[in-house]
Design an enzyme around this catalytic site. Structure first.
Site, mmCIF file in Angstrom:
data_model
loop_
_atom_site.group_PDB
_atom_site.id
_atom_site.type_symbol
_atom_site.label_atom_id
_atom_site.label_comp_id
_atom_site.label_asym_id
_atom_site.label_seq_id
_atom_site.Cartn_x
_atom_site.Cartn_y
_atom_site.Cartn_z
ATOM 1 N N GLY A 90 -5.730 0.911 9.496
ATOM 2 C CA GLY A 90 -5.553 -0.534 9.682
ATOM 3 C C GLY A 90 -4.406 -1.060 8.843
ATOM 4 O O GLY A 90 -3.860 -0.359 7.996
ATOM 5 N N ARG A 93 -1.426 -3.569 4.348
ATOM 6 C CA ARG A 93 -0.539 -4.491 3.628
ATOM 7 C C ARG A 93 0.386 -5.226 4.582
ATOM 8 O O ARG A 93 1.417 -5.738 4.198
ATOM 9 C CB ARG A 93 0.291 -3.732 2.612
ATOM 10 N N LYS A 113 4.985 -7.863 5.735
ATOM 11 C CA LYS A 113 4.601 -6.587 5.134
ATOM 12 C C LYS A 113 4.702 -6.725 3.622
ATOM 13 O O LYS A 113 5.767 -7.049 3.102
ATOM 14 C CB LYS A 113 5.527 -5.475 5.647
ATOM 15 N N ASP A 125 -2.803 -1.771 -2.994
ATOM 16 C CA ASP A 125 -2.735 -3.114 -3.569
ATOM 17 C C ASP A 125 -2.224 -4.161 -2.588
ATOM 18 O O ASP A 125 -2.042 -5.320 -2.944
ATOM 19 C CB ASP A 125 -1.862 -3.099 -4.833
ATOM 20 N N ARG A 183 -0.317 0.745 17.978
ATOM 21 C CA ARG A 183 0.015 2.149 17.692
ATOM 22 C C ARG A 183 -0.883 3.105 18.463
ATOM 23 O O ARG A 183 -1.924 2.686 18.982
ATOM 24 C CB ARG A 183 -0.241 2.409 16.191
ATOM 25 N N ASP A 252 -0.695 6.948 13.394
ATOM 26 C CA ASP A 252 -0.766 5.510 13.103
ATOM 27 C C ASP A 252 0.624 4.913 12.942
ATOM 28 O O ASP A 252 0.770 3.690 12.893
ATOM 29 C CB ASP A 252 -1.602 5.235 11.843
ATOM 30 N N ASN A 253 1.644 5.752 12.876
ATOM 31 C CA ASN A 253 3.014 5.261 12.777
ATOM 32 C C ASN A 253 3.778 5.436 14.090
ATOM 33 O O ASN A 253 4.998 5.341 14.112
ATOM 34 C CB ASN A 253 3.755 5.979 11.637
HETATM 35 P P1 AMP Z 1 1.934 4.525 6.014
HETATM 36 O O1 AMP Z 1 1.739 5.944 6.432
HETATM 37 O O2 AMP Z 1 2.786 4.326 4.800
HETATM 38 O O3 AMP Z 1 2.453 3.700 7.156
HETATM 39 O O4 AMP Z 1 0.518 3.917 5.584
HETATM 40 C C1 AMP Z 1 -0.722 4.486 5.898
HETATM 41 C C2 AMP Z 1 -1.858 3.507 5.654
HETATM 42 O O5 AMP Z 1 -1.914 3.119 4.289
HETATM 43 C C3 AMP Z 1 -1.756 2.215 6.447
HETATM 44 O O6 AMP Z 1 -3.052 1.836 6.797
HETATM 45 C C4 AMP Z 1 -1.166 1.258 5.444
HETATM 46 O O7 AMP Z 1 -1.479 -0.070 5.744
HETATM 47 C C5 AMP Z 1 -1.833 1.707 4.167
HETATM 48 N N1 AMP Z 1 -1.056 1.366 2.964
HETATM 49 C C6 AMP Z 1 0.115 1.906 2.546
HETATM 50 N N2 AMP Z 1 0.526 1.350 1.395
HETATM 51 C C7 AMP Z 1 -0.406 0.425 1.063
HETATM 52 C C8 AMP Z 1 -0.575 -0.491 -0.026
HETATM 53 N N3 AMP Z 1 0.318 -0.574 -1.018
HETATM 54 N N4 AMP Z 1 -1.654 -1.288 -0.017
HETATM 55 C C9 AMP Z 1 -2.568 -1.219 0.957
HETATM 56 N N5 AMP Z 1 -2.496 -0.374 2.002
HETATM 57 C C10 AMP Z 1 -1.421 0.438 2.060
HETATM 58 MG MG MG Z 2 1.949 3.120 8.701
#
Ligand code: AMP
Ligand code: MG
Length: 495
Positions: A90, A93, A113, A125, A183, A252-253
């Site tokens: 989900g 951030r 974001k 965070d 996604r 998810d990306n």
């Molecule tokens: P990513 O692969 O970087 O796109 O992120 C994978 C998951 O981690 C997604 O659900 C993001 O929303 C979550 N996420 C990444 N960085 C943070 C953060 N600093 N705080 C909260 N959720 C995060």
């Molecule tokens: Mg992501």
């Protein structure tokens, strides 16, 4: 042209209901200030770029206040991360504010974001740091200028608020835009939870809003899957053609619209290395440059599985057969797009038998010689079909000059075989082989200055990368290979 107060948001995604997202208010950063605004992105929502001068822009788009009509939500999704299914991810951030419809009737989602915690933040965070935000901002706009489908970036805000990563870094917020941020993982979450009605709702939403032509297909859901397969194959072909590695191709990306999505530890290649791994955290090289096409298919297979109940709710075997047949379209789509793109990069008018061998032979020689990917293709535009007079720029990029000369001989033969006209070919090649890409070290320089409070380099880079195919007076240094310090910059998932 509209002012920020005239942006009226609607909320078609939010209207899907709380099975798909959770309402959440952005948490503003302390004392946010505008770092940069993309005029090209602003034009997409008819936003007057002079709004950059007004404090209202900061207030409305950095989460201090909401734009009129906003109904902020964080979307639910799941996904396969590095090959393993994670049942709930989900927007941890990212917060979707709503959609702006421009004068042409196109709808753009606005997403913040780094705007604080959401119910999906897990142990994060909810913040983004200035470093990663600048990287996403610049790359989104650079990819678009290269003609590669991508989410866009409207603007970014910096703050002195401290965010803890490997070191303490300044927090920032990016305003991201896309017609939709849905996604592959948005489907996976409902498949694994057995919520097939929600799969149906989401598919209908995408078809109605983003693929209206598919509503007429005999089997719209199958047509949707086929379309995503084709768009993804074509997207990844474009990444390969420009030497871009995404770095974190988790499902998810992966965008359902075939957009480049979620810029993290991505990288444009300097010296050509097929096994290039841009993500420092990717220890096994799962997302290495040359694995991207195969990973694209792997990810689509996850999506197809999640969509099985939509393909035939009664008969699992029939559904699986349809999915298999659709997935079989991936490789041909990829190959077509890649071959057409490579022919254009080499200035070949028509594709002939043996052309792919010529390409592979070139890439092998480039890899052995660690030749700069971007500069080599650009320099090939100077090669002449009648003799080696124009070879020097390309040739000088090879340690082993003879390796280039041998290949150039074959290339010239091929050019003569179609009576290639040098000036026309060269102009065409300069329109597909960029002079400027977002090299890691260029981003790094802009980041280091921005962290000192000097945002000028972000704007200058944005300006250069907005016209990647044009020779720009006084900007040759932006096309230079990285200096020693800039060759092995580690970029990790932590952002
Ligand atoms: P990513 O692969 O970087 O796109 O992120 C994978 C998951 O981690 C997604 O659900 C993001 O929303 C979550 N996420 C990444 N960085 C943070 C953060 N600093 N705080 C909260 N959720 C995060
Ligand atoms: Mg992501």
């Amino acid at each position: 042209m509209r002012t920020i107060d005239q942006l009226q948001l609607t909320n078609s995604f939010a209207a899907l209901g709380e099975a798909f997202h959770t309402p959440v208010r952005p948490t503003p950063l302390a004392d946010p200030r505008l770092v940069s605004l993309s005029h090209a992105a602003a034009a997409l929502i008819d936003l007057d770029p002079r709004e950059a001068e007004r404090p209202e822009l900061v207030r409305r788009l950095s989460g201090l206040e909401l734009p009129p009509g906003a109904r902020p939500v964080a979307a639910l999704y799941a996904g396969h991360q590095f090959g393993h299914y994670v049942p709930q991810l989900g927007d941890g951030r990212a917060i979707l504010l709503g959609e702006v419809t421009n004068e042409r009737g196109e709808r753009w989602e606005l997403q913040l974001k780094g705007a604080g915690l959401t119910p999906y933040s897990r142990d994060g965070d909810g913040r983004a740091v200035l470093r990663s935000t600048i990287r996403e901002y610049l790359c989104s706009e650079a990819m678009h200028a290269l003609g590669i489908p991508t989410t866009r970036a409207l603007c970014l805000f910096a703050s002195d608020e401290e965010v803890y990563r490997k070191r303490i870094e300044p927090g920032a917020i990016l305003v991201r835009m896309a017609p939709s941020h849905v996604r592959f993982g948005s489907f996976e979450v409902f498949f694994y939870r057995g919520h097939h009605d929600r799969l149906e709702t989401l598919a209908s939403y995408l078809i109605a809003h983003h693929f209206p032509a598919l509503a007429e297909a005999p089997e719209p859901h199958l047509a949707l899957l086929e379309e995503v397969i084709r768009l993804t194959a074509e997207l990844i072909a474009r990444w390969q053609l420009v030497g871009f590695a995404h770095g974190v191709m988790n499902t998810d990306n992966m965008s359902m619209l075939g957009l480049t999505l979620d810029y993290g530890p991505y990288g444009f290649m300097d010296a050509f290395d097929p096994g290039f791994v841009c993500n420092h955290s990717d220890r096994w090289g799962r997302y290495a440059f040359d694995r991207q096409p195969a990973i694209g298919l792997w990810n689509l297979t996850c999506l197809a599985q999640a969509m099985l109940p939509l393909l035939d709710p009664e008969n699992g075997e029939a559904a699986a057969e349809k999915a298999q047949a659709a997935l079989a379209g991936y490789q041909p789509s990829f190959d077509r797009a890649y071959a057409a793109g490579m022919c254009a990069k080499l200035g070949l008018r028509e594709e002939r038998a043996g052309d792919m061998d010529l390409v592979l032979d070139l890439l092998r020689r480039m890899a052995t010689n660690r030749v700069d990917y971007t500069n080599l293709f650009r320099a090939l535009g100077r090669v002449r079909s009648d003799g080696p007079e124009g070879d020097q720029a390309a040739r000088d990029l090879f340690i082993d000059r003879a390796a280039f000369d041998q290949w150039a001989g074959q290339y010239r033969q091929r050019l003569r075989a179609e009576q290639s006209k040098d000036p026309i070919r060269q102009r065409g090649m300069d329109r597909v082989n960029p002079r400027y890409v977002l090299r890691n070290y260029l981003a790094q320089q802009a980041i280091e200055r921005a962290e000192q409070g000097d945002y000028g380099e972000v704007d200058r880079l944005l300006a250069v990368l907005s016209r990647p195919f044009d020779e720009q007076e006084g900007r040759a240094h932006y096309a230079a290979e990285p200096p020693e310090w800039g060759r092995a910059l580690a970029v990790s998932c932590s952002s």
